[in-house]
Design an enzyme around this catalytic site. Structure first.
Site, PDB file in Angstrom:
ATOM      1  N   ASP A  10       0.879  -1.177   0.000  1.00 29.78           N
ATOM      2  CA  ASP A  10       0.000   0.000   0.000  1.00 29.78           C
ATOM      3  C   ASP A  10       0.911   1.221   0.000  1.00 29.78           C
ATOM      4  O   ASP A  10       2.121   1.104   0.232  1.00 29.78           O
ATOM      5  CB  ASP A  10      -0.878  -0.019   1.268  1.00 29.78           C
ATOM      6  CG  ASP A  10      -1.789   1.201   1.376  1.00 29.78           C
ATOM      7  OD1 ASP A  10      -2.242   1.714   0.341  1.00 29.78           O
ATOM      8  OD2 ASP A  10      -2.042   1.658   2.513  1.00 29.78           O
ATOM      9  N   SER A  11       0.302   2.381  -0.209  1.00 29.82           N
ATOM     10  CA  SER A  11       1.067   3.615  -0.102  1.00 29.82           C
ATOM     11  C   SER A  11       1.541   3.836   1.339  1.00 29.82           C
ATOM     12  O   SER A  11       2.504   4.558   1.563  1.00 29.82           O
ATOM     13  CB  SER A  11       0.188   4.794  -0.520  1.00 29.82           C
ATOM     14  OG  SER A  11      -1.012   4.766   0.222  1.00 29.82           O
ATOM     15  N   CYS A  73      -4.127  -1.251  -2.018  1.00 29.84           N
ATOM     16  CA  CYS A  73      -4.302   0.201  -2.100  1.00 29.84           C
ATOM     17  C   CYS A  73      -5.294   0.425  -3.229  1.00 29.84           C
ATOM     18  O   CYS A  73      -5.073  -0.042  -4.353  1.00 29.84           O
ATOM     19  CB  CYS A  73      -2.968   0.865  -2.411  1.00 29.84           C
ATOM     20  SG  CYS A  73      -3.084   2.622  -2.793  1.00 29.84           S
ATOM     21  N   GLU A 152      -4.368   8.824   9.613  1.00 32.80           N
ATOM     22  CA  GLU A 152      -2.930   8.735   9.915  1.00 32.80           C
ATOM     23  C   GLU A 152      -2.617   9.488  11.215  1.00 32.80           C
ATOM     24  O   GLU A 152      -1.677   9.155  11.929  1.00 32.80           O
ATOM     25  CB  GLU A 152      -2.101   9.342   8.781  1.00 32.80           C
ATOM     26  CG  GLU A 152      -2.246   8.658   7.430  1.00 32.80           C
ATOM     27  CD  GLU A 152      -1.277   7.515   7.226  1.00 32.80           C
ATOM     28  OE1 GLU A 152      -0.230   7.507   7.889  1.00 32.80           O
ATOM     29  OE2 GLU A 152      -1.581   6.629   6.404  1.00 32.80           O
ATOM     30  N   CYS A 184     -11.109   2.857   0.276  1.00 34.60           N
ATOM     31  CA  CYS A 184      -9.731   3.216   0.625  1.00 34.60           C
ATOM     32  C   CYS A 184      -9.370   2.313   1.790  1.00 34.60           C
ATOM     33  O   CYS A 184     -10.179   2.131   2.712  1.00 34.60           O
ATOM     34  CB  CYS A 184      -9.659   4.687   1.040  1.00 34.60           C
ATOM     35  SG  CYS A 184      -8.054   5.160   1.727  1.00 34.60           S
ATOM     36  N   THR A 185      -8.172   1.737   1.731  1.00 37.90           N
ATOM     37  CA  THR A 185      -7.833   0.729   2.744  1.00 37.90           C
ATOM     38  C   THR A 185      -7.646   1.339   4.142  1.00 37.90           C
ATOM     39  O   THR A 185      -7.578   0.607   5.120  1.00 37.90           O
ATOM     40  CB  THR A 185      -6.579  -0.064   2.322  1.00 37.90           C
ATOM     41  OG1 THR A 185      -5.568   0.844   1.888  1.00 37.90           O
ATOM     42  CG2 THR A 185      -6.909  -1.022   1.199  1.00 37.90           C
ATOM     43  N   HIS A 186      -7.582   2.665   4.241  1.00 37.48           N
ATOM     44  CA  HIS A 186      -7.538   3.293   5.565  1.00 37.48           C
ATOM     45  C   HIS A 186      -8.902   3.287   6.266  1.00 37.48           C
ATOM     46  O   HIS A 186      -8.971   3.304   7.492  1.00 37.48           O
ATOM     47  CB  HIS A 186      -7.138   4.768   5.442  1.00 37.48           C
ATOM     48  CG  HIS A 186      -5.680   5.018   5.281  1.00 37.48           C
ATOM     49  ND1 HIS A 186      -4.967   4.601   4.207  1.00 37.48           N
ATOM     50  CD2 HIS A 186      -4.812   5.672   6.089  1.00 37.48           C
ATOM     51  CE1 HIS A 186      -3.715   4.991   4.345  1.00 37.48           C
ATOM     52  NE2 HIS A 186      -3.590   5.632   5.480  1.00 37.48           N
TER      53      HIS A 186
HETATM   54  N1  DGL Z   1      -4.488   3.480   1.144  1.00 39.81           N
HETATM   55  C1  DGL Z   1      -4.724   4.358   0.007  1.00 39.81           C
HETATM   56  C2  DGL Z   1      -5.897   3.804  -0.832  1.00 39.81           C
HETATM   57  O1  DGL Z   1      -6.459   2.755  -0.519  1.00 39.81           O
HETATM   58  C3  DGL Z   1      -5.058   5.765   0.451  1.00 39.81           C
HETATM   59  C4  DGL Z   1      -3.960   6.584   0.977  1.00 39.81           C
HETATM   60  C5  DGL Z   1      -3.221   7.360  -0.103  1.00 39.81           C
HETATM   61  O2  DGL Z   1      -3.751   8.371  -0.603  1.00 39.81           O
HETATM   62  O3  DGL Z   1      -2.113   6.975  -0.418  1.00 39.81           O
HETATM   63  O4  DGL Z   1      -6.263   4.421  -1.802  1.00 39.81           O
END
Ligand code: DGL
Length: 266
Positions: A10-11, A73, A152, A184-186
């Protein structure tokens, strides 16, 4: 049977929500996780840059001897998955199809709201995949660029996060949304706050569990699942290390503090 590790990236640390689901479903699998924390967020970057970063992430995981890769991600899945699959000769799966499966699992679903980074919304990847399977569906897309940074910051139920959520969700509520796709995985970390805000009548779905199920089916079909006697390992690599990231990683995994290793990508 194959006891080589799975690669998941992931990012940042949000993809650990997918790691948690994979560990719950496939407890014998070893995992190498890469979070590109030095270049986070991907959600505000151009498609070309996201593709370049994702390619570098995949090359790193391949250098660690992984047998398959999960792009945990949404932004990278939306913009880079097909290029990654074309460039590499190992199974690579993303989170968009699993997210769509999760949303459509309830046939009563009629009006789906999608919240995601700007990059994911700009790709319309979810909209296209949902419309292909359910042309009658009302699909409501909403970029929510402030949410990943607020998560975050661990501001999961902070007034600023609630205000941002209310602003993002109101247009979807005005159109009668019955399902909210957390693209979004967050965002799974926001589920308790979202449940309080939205009440019991709106279904919340994310791709983590269905992604783990897709992975299981895919690995089984290729005879790549780890044998039951495998002792699983977990390696956490980040491109930028800070105490904050290690704390966050433990929170995403619901586990005791973790030791991450720093890696430079090229
Ligand atoms: N985890 C990223 C996603 O699922 C979001 C965070 C980012 O913008 O890098 O898109």
């Amino acid at each position: 049977m194959n006891s080589q590790p799975l690669g998941i990236f992931d990012s940042g640390v949000g993809g650990l929500t997918v790691v948690k689901a994979v560990r719950d479903l496939l407890p014998h699998e070893s995992i190498v996780y890469l979070g590109d924390t030095a270049r986070l967020p991907y959600g505000s970057k151009s498609p070309e840059t996201i593709r370049q970063f994702a390619e570098e992430d995949v090359r790193f995981l391949i250098s660690r001897g992984v047998k398959a890769i999960v792009v945990a991600c949404n932004t990278a899945s939306a913009h880079a998955l097909s290029a990654l699959q074309a460039n590499h000769n190992l199974p690579i799966i993303g989170v968009i199809e699993p997210g769509v499966d999760a949303a459509l699992a309830d046939p009563a679903c009629q009006r789906v709201g999608i919240i995601a980074t700007r990059g994911t919304i700009r790709s319309h990847a979810y909209q296209h995949a949902l419309a292909l399977r359910r042309p009658d569906l009302l699909i409501l897309e909403q970029p929510a660029p402030l949410l990943a940074p607020l998560i975050e910051e661990n501001w999961l139920d902070h007034p600023a996060t609630i205000a941002a959520l209310q602003t993002y969700l109101q247009p979807l509520l005005d159109r009668g949304m019955d399902t909210l796709l957390l693209a979004c995985t967050h965002y799974p970390l926001l589920v308790p706050t979202l449940q309080k805000l939205l009440g019991p009548d709106i279904r919340l779905v994310d791709s983590a569990t269905t992604c783990a199920q897709h992975l299981q089916t895919h690995l089984a079909s290729l005879d790549l699942l780890a044998p039951a006697e495998n002792t699983p390992t977990f390696d956490l690599f980040l491109t930028d290390l800070s105490e904050q990231f290690e704390l966050l990683a433990a929170r995403f995994l619901n586990s005791p503090p973790l030791q991450a290793k720093r890696v430079e990508l090229s």
